[in-house]
Enzyme design. Structure first.
Site, PDB file in Angstrom:
ATOM      1  N   HIS A   1       0.823  -1.224   0.000  1.00 32.83           N
ATOM      2  CA  HIS A   1       0.000   0.000   0.000  1.00 32.83           C
ATOM      3  C   HIS A   1       0.852   1.266   0.000  1.00 32.83           C
ATOM      4  O   HIS A   1       0.779   2.089  -0.908  1.00 32.83           O
ATOM      5  CB  HIS A   1      -0.890   0.042   1.248  1.00 32.83           C
ATOM      6  CG  HIS A   1      -1.825  -1.106   1.366  1.00 32.83           C
ATOM      7  ND1 HIS A   1      -2.859  -1.323   0.498  1.00 32.83           N
ATOM      8  CD2 HIS A   1      -1.879  -2.108   2.282  1.00 32.83           C
ATOM      9  CE1 HIS A   1      -3.520  -2.398   0.869  1.00 32.83           C
ATOM     10  NE2 HIS A   1      -2.940  -2.901   1.932  1.00 32.83           N
TER      11      HIS A   1
HETATM   12  C1  BDR Z   1      -3.340   1.686   4.910  1.00 28.42           C
HETATM   13  O1  BDR Z   1      -3.767   1.479   6.263  1.00 28.42           O
HETATM   14  C2  BDR Z   1      -2.657   1.123   7.069  1.00 28.42           C
HETATM   15  O2  BDR Z   1      -2.925  -0.054   7.770  1.00 28.42           O
HETATM   16  C3  BDR Z   1      -1.494   0.881   6.147  1.00 28.42           C
HETATM   17  O3  BDR Z   1      -0.283   1.285   6.735  1.00 28.42           O
HETATM   18  C4  BDR Z   1      -1.826   1.699   4.921  1.00 28.42           C
HETATM   19  O4  BDR Z   1      -1.366   3.026   5.042  1.00 28.42           O
HETATM   20  C5  BDR Z   1      -3.957   0.617   4.039  1.00 28.42           C
HETATM   21  O5  BDR Z   1      -5.360   0.699   4.089  1.00 28.42           O
END
Ligand code: BDR
Ligand code: CA
Length: 303
Positions: free
Chosen positions: A238
């Site tokens: 992500h």
């Molecule tokens: C996002 O939410 C967090 O858990 C991760 O670091 C990322 O930024 C993904 O939905």
């Protein structure tokens, strides 16, 4: 490119920061921290630990401990572990936070590097909304704001409708989308197309024992979560995908549209198309294999 990462490390945040440290086309000038995957004091401790591990000589400015809007935040311990780094729970306190709070630091850096600074926000958007409130010129001083957040054309992850970063401060996110900022949105629409598997982590650990090895160790917990929840054999890159979008926009298919965030009811935190809002460059598709390759190639060059 001069870059500040606004972050809640966090396993995939650690990966994104390592990528930025390795990227020859990025000059990382600071980290700002935010609650999200962990409480903000844990985010700051983890960020300072990473700065040390990556031999970066940059400040860590601590940001907001709570959402601007209704506080629905609980740390994502089931995803990122009790301290944000999976099974690794003994994380030393190294150095100190910068004297300025995050929003002030962001405003000052945007003014100093007018037209040049990119901010990549990979946690809830509270610090960014605070910076917009603090300085009317903040938005026009920025070269780009690249956000990991939202799920415009696909389901959410924290709820059926909402992605975690947007959900954790829906009000702040809605304020950011209302501001005339040059914004790129890197949401689940693309980040779930960049799966990183255990074999990728093991390969990285072999090539980069110190940094890649650490990322491999903390990721085991994260991979277990992905397997249990979605039967996935890897995790989404992500936050790294958002950092990669800062310098490699042509790897993404982009549509331009205004956005708002649902602020109450069962769909709270959902990112919705709203043509009446200022245009945001929303990533709709990505060369996922290319992102995985680039991430590995660059992080593998670290010790
Ligand atoms: C996002 O939410 C967090 O858990 C991760 O670091 C990322 O930024 C993904 O939905
Ligand atoms: Ca994050």
């Amino acid at each position: 490119m001069k870059l500040i990462i606004d972050t809640d490390p966090g396993i995939d945040d650690a990966m994104a920061i390592a990528y930025a440290a390795a990227a020859p086309d990025i000059e990382l000038i600071g980290l700002t921290t935010i609650f999200g995957n962990t409480h903000v004091h844990q985010s700051s401790r983890n960020a300072r630990f990473l700065v040390d591990k990556l031999s970066l000589n940059i400040p860590v400015a601590e940001g907001a401990p709570f959402a601007r809007g209704e506080d629905r935040h609980a740390p994502s311990e089931h995803v990122h572990g009790p301290e944000g780094f999976g099974d690794i729970t003994e994380i030393p306190q190294i150095g100190e936070n910068h004297a300025q709070p995050a929003a002030e630091f962001l405003v000052e850096m945007a003014r100093k590097h007018r037209g040049e600074l990119v901010i990549c926000a990979i946690g809830p958007l509270t610090n960014i909304a605070d910076a917009i409130k603090l300085d009317p010129e903040f938005a026009s001083n920025l070269a780009n704001l690249v956000i990991m957040g939202g799920a415009v054309f696909c389901p959410g992850n924290i709820t059926e409708h909402a992605e975690a970063n947007i959900y954790h401060d829906a009000k702040a996110a809605n304020e950011v989308f209302a501001a005339p900022l040059p914004t790129v949105l890197v949401g689940l629409d693309v980040t779930l197309k960049t799966l990183y598997e255990i074999a990728d982590f093991e390969n990285l650990a072999q090539k980069s024992p110190e940094v890649g090895g650490f990322l491999c160790d903390i990721s085991r917990f994260y991979l277990k979560f992905y397997k249990e929840i979605g039967g996935l054999e890897g995790c989404g890159l992500h936050d790294s995908t958002a950092v990669i979008a800062c310098t490699h926009e042509p790897m993404f298919e982009i549509v331009e549209t205004g956005l708002h965030v649902v602020l109450d009811g069962p769909e709270i935190g959902a990112t919705r198309v709203n043509p009446a809002r200022p245009p945001v460059r929303v990533c709709r598709d990505v060369d996922g294999a290319g992102v995985v390759r680039l991430f590995t190639e660059r992080v593998a060059s670290l010790p």
